[in-house]
Write a protein that holds these residues in place. Sequence first.
Motif, PDB file in Angstrom:
ATOM      1  N   THR A  94       0.834  -1.211   0.000  1.00 58.28           N
ATOM      2  CA  THR A  94       0.000   0.000   0.000  1.00 58.28           C
ATOM      3  C   THR A  94       0.865   1.257   0.000  1.00 58.28           C
ATOM      4  O   THR A  94       0.609   2.211  -0.743  1.00 58.28           O
ATOM      5  N   ASN A  95       1.910   1.258   0.834  1.00 56.13           N
ATOM      6  CA  ASN A  95       2.794   2.428   0.910  1.00 56.13           C
ATOM      7  C   ASN A  95       3.475   2.713  -0.431  1.00 56.13           C
ATOM      8  O   ASN A  95       3.581   3.873  -0.864  1.00 56.13           O
ATOM      9  N   THR A 102       2.399   1.690  -3.378  1.00 56.34           N
ATOM     10  CA  THR A 102       1.357   2.070  -4.342  1.00 56.34           C
ATOM     11  C   THR A 102       1.058   3.559  -4.226  1.00 56.34           C
ATOM     12  O   THR A 102       0.922   4.271  -5.235  1.00 56.34           O
ATOM     13  N   GLN A 103       0.987   4.051  -2.988  1.00 56.23           N
ATOM     14  CA  GLN A 103       0.760   5.482  -2.772  1.00 56.23           C
ATOM     15  C   GLN A 103       1.916   6.311  -3.321  1.00 56.23           C
ATOM     16  O   GLN A 103       1.708   7.359  -3.942  1.00 56.23           O
ATOM     17  N   TYR A 147      -4.709   6.916  -7.195  1.00 54.43           N
ATOM     18  CA  TYR A 147      -4.369   5.820  -6.282  1.00 54.43           C
ATOM     19  C   TYR A 147      -5.355   4.661  -6.385  1.00 54.43           C
ATOM     20  O   TYR A 147      -4.955   3.485  -6.460  1.00 54.43           O
ATOM     21  N   ASP A 148      -6.655   4.958  -6.378  1.00 53.40           N
ATOM     22  CA  ASP A 148      -7.658   3.894  -6.421  1.00 53.40           C
ATOM     23  C   ASP A 148      -7.548   3.070  -7.699  1.00 53.40           C
ATOM     24  O   ASP A 148      -7.715   1.838  -7.677  1.00 53.40           O
ATOM     25  N   SER A 168       1.811   6.342  -7.070  1.00 57.13           N
ATOM     26  CA  SER A 168       0.659   7.155  -7.463  1.00 57.13           C
ATOM     27  C   SER A 168       1.015   8.641  -7.462  1.00 57.13           C
ATOM     28  O   SER A 168       0.707   9.376  -8.412  1.00 57.13           O
ATOM     29  N   ARG A 169       1.713   9.069  -6.396  1.00 57.98           N
ATOM     30  CA  ARG A 169       2.102  10.485  -6.300  1.00 57.98           C
ATOM     31  C   ARG A 169       3.141  10.844  -7.355  1.00 57.98           C
ATOM     32  O   ARG A 169       3.044  11.879  -8.021  1.00 57.98           O
ATOM     33  N   ARG A 175      -4.444   0.849  -7.330  1.00 54.57           N
ATOM     34  CA  ARG A 175      -4.708  -0.212  -6.349  1.00 54.57           C
ATOM     35  C   ARG A 175      -5.592  -1.302  -6.953  1.00 54.57           C
ATOM     36  O   ARG A 175      -5.338  -2.502  -6.770  1.00 54.57           O
TER      37      ARG A 175
END
Length: 590
Positions: free
Chosen positions: A403-404, A406-407, A417-418, A410-411, A421
Amino acid sequence: MPYYSDELIEEVRSRNDIVDVIGSYVHLQKKGSTYFGLCPFHNEKTGSFSVSPNKQMYYCFGCGAGGNVFTFLMQYENFTFPEAMQELADRVGIELPKQEMTSAQRREADRRTQLLEINKEAAKYFYMLLRGPRGQRAHEYFKKRELSDETMQKFGLGYSDQYSDDLYKYLRSKGYDDEILKETGLVTIDEVRGGHDKFWNRAMFPIMDVHNRVIGFGGRVMGDGEPKYLNSPETKIFDKSRNLYGLNIARSTRKNQLLLCEGYMDVIALHQAGFDNAVASLGTALTSGHASLLKRYTNEVYLTYDSDGAGVKAALRAIPILKEVGITTKVINMRPYKDPDEFIKALGAQEYEERIKKAENSFMFQIRIMQAGYDMDDPESKTAFYNEIAKKLLGFTEELERTNYTQAVSREYSIPYDDLRKLVNSMAMKGGIVKPQTKLKSGINEKNKKEDGMKQSQKLLLTWLIEDNSLFDRIKGRISADDFTEELYHKVAKEVFSQYETTHTVNPARIVSMFTDEDEQREVAGLFNATIHQVEGKNDKATALRETVVRIKQNSIDYRSKHLAPTDMEGMMRIIEDKRALEELQKIPE
């Protein structure tokens, strides 16, 4: 591996006061009954490294390193146990029994010793030549590379003469015959040319193992000869895949990480600039052997490879190898310069320190390099890039870590992000990598929580018994070593109870010697050095003790009941008796 009796091991350990031994490596200050200093195993400013003369143990409350005097030498000097045993025995004048070796083993040992002697002799000869008239060209080369005399001395730099049989003649004059010289990798002997040198007319870089023994050489040609750099071939004492240039110095660094370079001069330039944590592989790509060696000294490696295409490829190869052994990797950006040597000459050590602080996460580095292969203006190519990102994100098996990252991706790449994910989860489902999440029944979580709590209870009681031997009398007849169901704690408890029954004292340092696994040694050391703050008053301590004993006894009964054979009537009777006695445990005096 040599065999030593428990009695001899204990004699060597007890004759070597741990404060004296560690004090020769670490500056210690006495505070109360304990000594404190800066931990030699991680970088710190607060001095959380403790040495207890009473327990004859050390423990770092910062990084968890701990053990007895053997463990310290094995961790600090990278000794095997027999080497630590020999070092400490020599220190106090104890002669260890000679281990019986077969004639083949003795020949092999003698051969290795001779090869080390010859390499040392060659290094001394090269060192001397560099500082004489014959080494002027190499000396000028090193000076042109802005190396100080101190640095040249620190790394034992030298010169191999322009005559191709110079070293051969020198070693022959020292009494070494052709048979052993052939095995050194320093000379070649054939019927036509006789003996001639592997290295000639080269600036020489001695390669040392972690114990500062010369095991090989690297040589940089003076002039236009080929190859430009030449390394010793592998021998009985030189394995390129299991040694790193500069590690003999860098292993003692106080910095958190090691800097991994490509070449000798990069390592030397970094050390001269104050970065004593730089190492390099020996003319080969990084191997799993290198990674395992690095893991002994650090959990974090910063790649400072060349910034050209070859350096980038080398970094991409190294990252998964380092990850495999549990090393966190970052990548230093040296642009616009090619390597650390050029960078420091141009911008200085302070700017290099800034680049270290800004080093790129290795996963983000991989994604950035991967992006160069896609046309981000083309929708199809852009989608393919996102799919490759998703595949790489699936490499993180822990959901939180995934998750970290992926975030972060994304940035960095402006991907919702969604959406990213969902792409990762969809790809995982299709590949059968993860199953749809279902809510766990509370009983499973409660079971894990209960098991963790029981481990803590057993650890807590052992810590109390070690700190306060009077507690043995208070639990006598109620709790025994067999009530400790955690495997490691059961082993420790058996020795703790046995020592107290025999001597009415507990010797923690001796117990650590029972364990050879490094992780077990750390856990046992932590057990013997735990600080307990949760109970203060006399009544509170008595209550906590009683409750802890009850929990351990109840768990012991449950454990034995679960594992009891149906025909074991004697075991059944003991469990029934223990159940009846469980109520009596409530009556431990406060």
